[in-house]
Scaffold this motif. Structure first.
Motif, PDB file in Angstrom:
ATOM      1  N   GLY A 136       0.813  -1.217   0.000  1.00 54.13           N
ATOM      2  CA  GLY A 136       0.000   0.000   0.000  1.00 54.13           C
ATOM      3  C   GLY A 136       0.844   1.263   0.000  1.00 54.13           C
ATOM      4  O   GLY A 136       2.069   1.226  -0.017  1.00 54.13           O
ATOM      5  N   GLY A 137       0.182   2.397  -0.012  1.00 54.75           N
ATOM      6  CA  GLY A 137       0.871   3.684  -0.011  1.00 54.75           C
ATOM      7  C   GLY A 137       1.424   4.023  -1.387  1.00 54.75           C
ATOM      8  O   GLY A 137       0.811   3.735  -2.410  1.00 54.75           O
ATOM      9  N   THR A 138       2.608   4.615  -1.397  1.00 53.08           N
ATOM     10  CA  THR A 138       3.264   4.986  -2.662  1.00 53.08           C
ATOM     11  C   THR A 138       4.646   4.339  -2.721  1.00 53.08           C
ATOM     12  O   THR A 138       5.261   4.087  -1.686  1.00 53.08           O
ATOM     13  CB  THR A 138       3.416   6.515  -2.782  1.00 53.08           C
ATOM     14  N   PRO A 139       5.151   4.058  -3.915  1.00 54.47           N
ATOM     15  CA  PRO A 139       6.460   3.417  -4.013  1.00 54.47           C
ATOM     16  C   PRO A 139       7.587   4.336  -3.549  1.00 54.47           C
ATOM     17  O   PRO A 139       7.540   5.546  -3.765  1.00 54.47           O
ATOM     18  CB  PRO A 139       6.594   3.086  -5.499  1.00 54.47           C
ATOM     19  N   ASP A 140       8.575   3.749  -2.915  1.00 51.11           N
ATOM     20  CA  ASP A 140       9.782   4.463  -2.511  1.00 51.11           C
ATOM     21  C   ASP A 140      10.845   4.135  -3.560  1.00 51.11           C
ATOM     22  O   ASP A 140      11.657   3.232  -3.390  1.00 51.11           O
ATOM     23  CB  ASP A 140      10.210   3.996  -1.113  1.00 51.11           C
ATOM     24  N   TRP A 141      10.798   4.868  -4.678  1.00 48.64           N
ATOM     25  CA  TRP A 141      11.677   4.568  -5.808  1.00 48.64           C
ATOM     26  C   TRP A 141      13.139   4.749  -5.440  1.00 48.64           C
ATOM     27  O   TRP A 141      13.505   5.724  -4.790  1.00 48.64           O
ATOM     28  CB  TRP A 141      11.340   5.475  -6.989  1.00 48.64           C
ATOM     29  N   LEU A 142      13.996   3.838  -5.877  1.00 55.33           N
ATOM     30  CA  LEU A 142      15.437   3.976  -5.696  1.00 55.33           C
ATOM     31  C   LEU A 142      16.022   4.882  -6.775  1.00 55.33           C
ATOM     32  O   LEU A 142      17.070   5.485  -6.576  1.00 55.33           O
ATOM     33  CB  LEU A 142      16.118   2.608  -5.768  1.00 55.33           C
ATOM     34  N   GLN A 143      15.364   4.936  -7.938  1.00 51.78           N
ATOM     35  CA  GLN A 143      15.771   5.808  -9.030  1.00 51.78           C
ATOM     36  C   GLN A 143      14.582   6.706  -9.369  1.00 51.78           C
ATOM     37  O   GLN A 143      13.844   7.105  -8.484  1.00 51.78           O
ATOM     38  CB  GLN A 143      16.206   4.961 -10.221  1.00 51.78           C
ATOM     39  N   ASP A 144      14.391   7.014 -10.643  1.00 51.53           N
ATOM     40  CA  ASP A 144      13.266   7.852 -11.047  1.00 51.53           C
ATOM     41  C   ASP A 144      11.953   7.086 -10.950  1.00 51.53           C
ATOM     42  O   ASP A 144      11.927   5.853 -10.988  1.00 51.53           O
ATOM     43  CB  ASP A 144      13.456   8.332 -12.491  1.00 51.53           C
ATOM     44  N   ASP A 145      10.855   7.816 -10.867  1.00 58.69           N
ATOM     45  CA  ASP A 145       9.514   7.229 -10.865  1.00 58.69           C
ATOM     46  C   ASP A 145       9.307   6.470 -12.177  1.00 58.69           C
ATOM     47  O   ASP A 145       9.441   7.030 -13.260  1.00 58.69           O
ATOM     48  CB  ASP A 145       8.485   8.354 -10.730  1.00 58.69           C
ATOM     49  N   GLU A 146       9.007   5.176 -12.068  1.00 60.25           N
ATOM     50  CA  GLU A 146       8.755   4.344 -13.249  1.00 60.25           C
ATOM     51  C   GLU A 146       7.361   3.721 -13.188  1.00 60.25           C
ATOM     52  O   GLU A 146       7.177   2.578 -13.608  1.00 60.25           O
ATOM     53  CB  GLU A 146       9.800   3.230 -13.354  1.00 60.25           C
ATOM     54  N   THR A 147       6.389   4.473 -12.694  1.00 62.20           N
ATOM     55  CA  THR A 147       5.028   3.940 -12.637  1.00 62.20           C
ATOM     56  C   THR A 147       4.597   3.511 -14.033  1.00 62.20           C
ATOM     57  O   THR A 147       4.576   4.317 -14.961  1.00 62.20           O
ATOM     58  CB  THR A 147       4.047   4.996 -12.096  1.00 62.20           C
ATOM     59  N   PRO A 148       4.264   2.218 -14.193  1.00 61.94           N
ATOM     60  CA  PRO A 148       3.879   1.754 -15.530  1.00 61.94           C
ATOM     61  C   PRO A 148       2.484   2.207 -15.923  1.00 61.94           C
ATOM     62  O   PRO A 148       1.632   2.445 -15.063  1.00 61.94           O
ATOM     63  CB  PRO A 148       3.945   0.230 -15.418  1.00 61.94           C
TER      64      PRO A 148
END
Length: 197
Positions: A136-148
């Protein structure tokens, strides 16, 4: 709302719970998925019961997210990409699921992880449990946002779960020492999986 996903201990390989490893469950007759790049069977990583998501009771329908990744040629089948075919995320119904039959002749160690672990929300886990990810929540991206984007409707997919590699390097998922992210588009019945390091 975000909840930590913790190691709840060993569980049966065909258990209907949220877990890492074991045997994938799918509708009867579902074939074991193959890598689109090398054509070999994919490794089963985890199943996530969407009913375990925080606040999911408010959003129907429930389902199960099954995650697979190629372990045959690490780094050569673009396993990190949500679209290259080196991994697969399946959004499945919540009921009527059966163990998927392993393909004949495929080495067992390439089809699944070496250990099966229940993945439970932090509020139900034993003390000092290993973190397997968060749900749940939002992703904690290690790099740039890659929401598909959903391949059916082109809308951004909803974040479901972020997975860590796991506590045991011999049986852990291989995300290049990074983290994996799974997303779904429930109205279209689609899912996507990717990882970053």
């Amino acid at each position: 709302m975000t909840m930590l996903l913790l190691d709840g201990g060993p569980v049966a390989p065909d258990s209907q719970v949220t877990r890492t490893g074991g045997t994938p469950l799918a509708p009867t007759g579902t074939p074991w998925p193959a890598c689109a790049a090398c054509a070999a069977p994919l490794q089963f990583l985890a199943q996530i019961r969407l009913g375990d998501l925080p606040g999911h009771a408010d959003h129907a329908p429930a389902g199960v997210l099954a995650l697979f990744m190629c372990a045959n040629r690490p780094g050569q089948c673009a396993q990190w990409s949500p679209t290259a075919g080196g991994n697969l995320a399946l959004l499945l119904p919540d009921s009527g699921l059966q163990p998927v039959r392993a393909p004949k002749g495929a080495p067992r160690e390439l089809l699944g992880l070496g250990a099966v672990r229940a993945a439970v929300p932090a509020r139900t886990a034993p003390g000092a449990a290993t973190i397997l990810g968060r749900i749940g929540g939002t992703p904690d991206w290690l790099q740039d946002d890659e929401t598909p984007s959903c391949p059916a409707c082109a809308q951004p997919m909803a974040f479901v779960v972020e997975l860590a590699e796991g506590p045991d390097p011999v049986t852990a998922m291989n995300f290049g020492s990074g983290r994996a992210y799974a997303h779904t588009c429930t109205p279209c019945g689609r899912a996507a999986f990717l990882w970053q390091c």
